[in-house]
Design an enzyme around this catalytic site. Structure first.
Site, PDB file in Angstrom:
ATOM      1  N   SER A  21       0.839  -1.191   0.000  1.00  0.00           N
ATOM      2  CA  SER A  21       0.000   0.000   0.000  1.00  0.00           C
ATOM      3  C   SER A  21       0.876   1.244   0.000  1.00  0.00           C
ATOM      4  O   SER A  21       1.858   1.317   0.733  1.00  0.00           O
ATOM      5  CB  SER A  21      -0.875  -0.002   1.265  1.00  0.00           C
ATOM      6  OG  SER A  21      -1.621   1.178   1.319  1.00  0.00           O
ATOM      7  N   MET A  72       3.176  11.607   3.447  1.00  0.00           N
ATOM      8  CA  MET A  72       2.251  12.079   2.398  1.00  0.00           C
ATOM      9  C   MET A  72       0.976  12.651   3.036  1.00  0.00           C
ATOM     10  O   MET A  72       0.322  13.508   2.456  1.00  0.00           O
ATOM     11  CB  MET A  72       1.816  10.916   1.489  1.00  0.00           C
ATOM     12  CG  MET A  72       2.912   9.950   1.067  1.00  0.00           C
ATOM     13  SD  MET A  72       3.915  10.588  -0.236  1.00  0.00           S
ATOM     14  CE  MET A  72       2.752  10.585  -1.553  1.00  0.00           C
ATOM     15  N   CYS A 129      -0.067   4.043  10.196  1.00  0.00           N
ATOM     16  CA  CYS A 129       0.613   5.211   9.612  1.00  0.00           C
ATOM     17  C   CYS A 129       1.229   6.007  10.772  1.00  0.00           C
ATOM     18  O   CYS A 129       0.533   6.329  11.732  1.00  0.00           O
ATOM     19  CB  CYS A 129      -0.391   6.070   8.834  1.00  0.00           C
ATOM     20  SG  CYS A 129       0.336   7.615   8.262  1.00  0.00           S
ATOM     21  N   ILE A 190       5.568  -4.816   8.663  1.00  0.00           N
ATOM     22  CA  ILE A 190       5.264  -3.644   9.448  1.00  0.00           C
ATOM     23  C   ILE A 190       4.928  -2.457   8.528  1.00  0.00           C
ATOM     24  O   ILE A 190       5.220  -2.505   7.329  1.00  0.00           O
ATOM     25  CB  ILE A 190       6.499  -3.239  10.324  1.00  0.00           C
ATOM     26  CG1 ILE A 190       7.751  -3.070   9.457  1.00  0.00           C
ATOM     27  CG2 ILE A 190       6.717  -4.234  11.426  1.00  0.00           C
ATOM     28  CD1 ILE A 190       8.997  -2.587  10.178  1.00  0.00           C
ATOM     29  N   THR A 265       9.132   0.345  -1.447  1.00  0.00           N
ATOM     30  CA  THR A 265      10.223   1.288  -1.730  1.00  0.00           C
ATOM     31  C   THR A 265      11.153   0.801  -2.832  1.00  0.00           C
ATOM     32  O   THR A 265      11.598   1.590  -3.673  1.00  0.00           O
ATOM     33  CB  THR A 265      11.021   1.535  -0.428  1.00  0.00           C
ATOM     34  OG1 THR A 265      10.099   2.038   0.535  1.00  0.00           O
ATOM     35  CG2 THR A 265      12.142   2.532  -0.627  1.00  0.00           C
TER      36      THR A 265
HETATM   37  C1  SIN Z   1       1.029   8.467   3.993  1.00  0.00           C
HETATM   38  O1  SIN Z   1       0.092   8.556   3.202  1.00  0.00           O
HETATM   39  O2  SIN Z   1       1.530   9.471   4.520  1.00  0.00           O
HETATM   40  C2  SIN Z   1       1.622   7.126   4.337  1.00  0.00           C
HETATM   41  C3  SIN Z   1       0.595   6.165   4.781  1.00  0.00           C
HETATM   42  C4  SIN Z   1       1.100   5.199   5.791  1.00  0.00           C
HETATM   43  O3  SIN Z   1       2.246   5.304   6.252  1.00  0.00           O
HETATM   44  O4  SIN Z   1       0.352   4.306   6.196  1.00  0.00           O
END
Ligand code: SIN
Length: 305
Positions: A21, A72, A129, A190, A265
């Site tokens: 994700s 993000m 998150c 994780i 990544t």
């Molecule tokens: C994000 O959208 O900032 C990252 C989402 C996440 O770390 O679960």
């Protein structure tokens, strides 16, 4: 490549390499592309109740060979608009896992019902998150809230439920136990590790939001330790995540206890060919170690202790 096929809580994937994700999963076209490139399955960007823009830029910083720091801010089009993206990915044949985030059990359950209607094969609950106020690890580091959220979602849907847990806690095993007792069908572990980058010239944090989540090679040992610990504490399958960029990385996650892994990544460097390279390499490793199925390898490291 039958040797690579794997099952997570009743759902079969053609290989264990799932798109994680958050990296490519915001559009249906990107999910479909990962499927065409050889992903065993794809996990969507975490989707919430309403359209959310996320934080201002800069939201991502490359930290040399360590990996990426990102904040993000959970940008997404909102559940109502996202269903069309999932339809597009499914039309191309992708096996789609729907990731959702909410601020409490009720919001998670409502989103879960909507996500179920899109035809995804499982739900991944973002309880992890590391930097979104009121969401993710702010609620997911409390075992009592993990229990509440998972229980509410299990009552709302028939789909398998994966709880995605945070490493930003002293005892991820306790979170996994709470999720399993509440009915979770699998644990994803994780999410990113909370971190900070500071520009020595301006003396300010590099990311607009300040704190971010670290992903990539630097967090592989942390992910492996978490998967190992969770395997010792629960019976449900584990989806391993964190710093996987080679077949060897994935093999280590499998023998630590994961039944599948998510790759994120590494795709920014490895590009389109990465899923194929990972599958071919893992097939060779399984053969080399005498495993005729992937399931035989899961947790093998615990048995040679
Ligand atoms: C994000 O959208 O900032 C990252 C989402 C996440 O770390 O679960």
């Amino acid at each position: 490549m039958d040797r690579l096929s794997t099952e997570v809580a009743g759902v079969r994937f053609r290989n264990p390499f799932l798109l994680a994700s958050g990296i490519w999963g915001e559009t249906g076209a990107a999910l479909a592309r990962a499927h065409r490139d050889g992903a065993g399955g794809v996990v969507t960007k975490s989707i919430g109740s309403a359209t959310r823009e996320g934080y201002p830029n800069p939201t991502v910083e490359q930290l040399g060979s360590w990996g990426l720091l990102n904040a993000m801010g959970l940008p997404n089009p909102g559940m109502e608009h996202y269903a069309a993206e999932i339809a597009l990915a499914r039309k191309e044949g992708a096996t789609v896992v729907g990731s959702i985030f909410g601020g409490d059990a009720k919001e998670f359950a409502t989103l879960a019902r909507a996500m179920e209607q899109t035809g995804v094969v499982a739900l991944e609950l973002n309880l992890s998150c590391p930097h979104a106020k009121g969401y993710g690890s702010e609620i997911g580091r409390d075992p009592a809230i993990v229990t509440e959220v998972v229980r509410a979602v299990k009552q709302a849907v028939r789909l398998p439920v994966w709880a995605k847990l945070t490493p930003n806690t002293h005892d991820i095993g306790a979170l996994a136990e709470a999720a399993e007792q509440a009915g979770a069908d699998a644990i994803s572990a994780i999410n990113t590790v909370r971190g900070l980058a500071i520009d020595p010239e301006t003396m300010r944090p590099v990311l607009a939001h300040g704190f971010g989540g670290l992903s990539g090679p630097a967090i592989k040992p942390i992910g492996l330790a978490c998967v190992w610990q969770i395997y010792d504490r629960v019976k449900v399958p584990i989806v391993g995540i964190g710093g996987i960029s080679t077949p060897e990385d994935a093999f280590e996650y499998l023998i630590a206890g994961a039944s599948a892994v998510e790759v994120g990544t590494a795709l920014s460097a490895g590009g389109d060919a990465l899923f194929g390279t990972l599958s071919a390499g893992l097939e060779r490793l399984l053969e080399h170690h005498g495993f005729s199925t992937l399931a035989e390898a899961v947790g093998a490291s615990h048995r040679v202790r």
